[in-house]
Design a protein around this motif. Sequence first.
Motif, PDB file in Angstrom:
ATOM      1  N   GLY A   1      38.883 -73.675  18.926  1.00 35.65           N
ATOM      2  CA  GLY A   1      38.279 -73.826  17.602  1.00 35.65           C
ATOM      3  C   GLY A   1      38.251 -72.497  16.864  1.00 35.65           C
TER       4      GLY A   1
ATOM      5  N   ARG B   1      43.014 -77.319  16.276  1.00 33.07           N
ATOM      6  CA  ARG B   1      43.700 -78.603  16.105  1.00 33.07           C
ATOM      7  C   ARG B   1      44.303 -78.750  14.708  1.00 33.07           C
TER       8      ARG B   1
ATOM      9  N   TYR C   1      32.311 -74.946   2.997  1.00 34.14           N
ATOM     10  CA  TYR C   1      30.849 -74.814   2.957  1.00 34.14           C
ATOM     11  C   TYR C   1      30.390 -74.198   1.641  1.00 34.14           C
TER      12      TYR C   1
ATOM     13  N   ALA D   1      31.483 -77.489  -1.081  1.00 30.57           N
ATOM     14  CA  ALA D   1      32.309 -78.646  -0.712  1.00 30.57           C
ATOM     15  C   ALA D   1      33.768 -78.505  -1.147  1.00 30.57           C
TER      16      ALA D   1
ATOM     17  N   ILE E   1      34.667 -83.197  24.007  1.00 28.77           N
ATOM     18  CA  ILE E   1      35.600 -82.598  24.976  1.00 28.77           C
ATOM     19  C   ILE E   1      34.937 -82.535  26.360  1.00 28.77           C
TER      20      ILE E   1
ATOM     21  N   SER F   1      27.561 -82.568   8.089  1.00 26.92           N
ATOM     22  CA  SER F   1      27.901 -81.198   7.684  1.00 26.92           C
ATOM     23  C   SER F   1      27.106 -80.141   8.452  1.00 26.92           C
TER      24      SER F   1
ATOM     25  N   PRO G   1      23.028 -73.680   8.729  1.00 26.49           N
ATOM     26  CA  PRO G   1      23.250 -73.158  10.094  1.00 26.49           C
ATOM     27  C   PRO G   1      24.283 -72.051  10.269  1.00 26.49           C
TER      28      PRO G   1
END
Length: 509
Positions: free
Chosen positions: A13, A37, A88, A197, A273, A438, A483
């Motif tokens: 990632g 990915r 974001y 967005a 995963i 989100s 976050p």
Amino acid sequence: MNQDIAPDVIIIGSGVGGGAVAHQLAGTGARILILERGDFLPNEPQNADPEAVFAQARYRTTEEWQHADGRRFRPGQYYHVGGHTKFYGTAMFRLRDSDFGEQAFAGGVSTGWPIGPDDLRPHYAMAERLFGVRGQAGGDPTEPARDPYDHAPIPHEPVIADMADRLRQQGMRPFHMPSAIDYGPQGACQRCGTCDAFACRLDAKGDAETRLIRPLLKHPDVTLWTGAKVTRLIANDCDGEITGVELMHGNTPLRISAPLVVLSAGAINSALILLRSATQAMPQGLANRSGVVGRYLMNHHLTGLMGVRPLAANPTRFPKTLSVNDFYHGLPDDPDARGNLQMLGNISGAMIRSTYPQMPRVMADWLGRHSIDWLCMSEDLPDPDSRVRLLPGDRVQIEYAAGGREGHDRFVRHMRRQLRRAGFPIVLRHSFGIEAPSHQCGTVRMGADPATSALDHLCRAHDHPNLFVVDGGFFPSSAAVNPALTIAAQALRVGEHLRHQWRQIAAAA
Ligand SMILES: Cc1cc2nc3c(=O)[nH]c(=O)nc-3n(C[C@H](O)[C@H](O)[C@H](O)COP(=O)(O)OP(=O)(O)OC[C@H]3O[C@@H](n4cnc5c(N)ncnc54)[C@H](O)[C@@H]3O)c2cc1C
């Protein structure tokens, strides 16, 4: 099939979590392979086109998940280099000191973190520097102790400054929202107003691709594979060591290995995963002796408010400059009705019609032009029955339970009243559900006790000595601020630890 590559570290990632760990390890001599990915997001006119982004969902994944009752949906998930930060809204808040401790509310218990504010403070500062966060220390009444920001805040445009005055007249203390935008006389931002967005075509947004991954790729020891979707991890039954990572690289199935594996596929995908990696010896999946993986899924209670003044159009180009935390710890007579209030980006007619397709275009466009748009955000309390589950056939089921919803609804009612008093005769509301996860977090929670958590305080899996999970999955509780900065700070902290460890290994070799 095995690939002829021998990385020292595999990072799964390329979002803020994975990118931050890679940032700390680059330059140590460790060969780092990042598996992503998705691909690089193309820079194209559609990036800023609400019709393309919302109505046509051009950049959203085409995969389908289902609710517990079987209803299928196409989640608001984005798979690109840089992860969700490509889209974001750049609000970069630190947790409040109280967010780290256990707190009991009518709707449930907010789990304490195994780390405290002092553990993250230096890494918050580092993350703010990396992402170019602008803000003004001292304005936010709930702000934890901190040094001044490196960059001055983005000034309010006239309508937002007027809004701040009106809120002040009601006794509130609005403040400049911390934001990762390259704004200012020499800055790249041109205040096009499409941040929240939308991807930024000018690289003005401090996101994980522009601030972490792209600079890292200049480094000879860092390799990024795009189109590399990890399917499962392989663990040694005896000592739990992760011995392999299975993936599809394009159409090619591969198994690769490295002494160190960092999983950062986003809270939901990392849990999937780990669950998909179940074996006879570990039937609950990896890192899951405690049974918590996939559970405690949180997403914040998020409600948009549109304050409409029918006779006054809102010409603001960049509205996301203001926030209010006066009720972060509750209303004076209702401690459960609590949360953060912050501006949303401009809501256009096309965005409104993507959610309310029956609304006539002319009305949606009029609303978009006459509204000031807010987001009410409250803590989503952790609940073990709120979970992501893997069903036969690799189907993904989201059984989401929103913890503490009633308190959020009362907070929203209060804020609507306040906005009416501030001069908006009409205040419309819209709640965002788990279909747009989100702010997903909590599914691979960290904690001191291996019986009730998957990761230790450094995000190392209790069950696997060489596996770390650094995306939003590690949150034991969600707090009520955005976050990304906390994910970045903790991942930088974990990366710092791994860097020291790596240097010791290299020195001994
Ligand atoms: C519209 C929107 C607005 C937001 N606004 C804000 C904001 O203003 N402030 C804020 O703090 N937060 C905001 N957020 C949330 C924030 O973007 C996320 O919390 C944060 O980016 C999550 O980072 P992460 O590293 O945990 O995961 P991700 O960003 O999801 O990164 C995970 C990466 O892993 C990749 N991946 C997934 N599965 C696999 C696999 N099987 N194999 C290989 N790679 C895989 C993904 O493609 C992705 O690149 C917003 C989110 C959205 C969608």
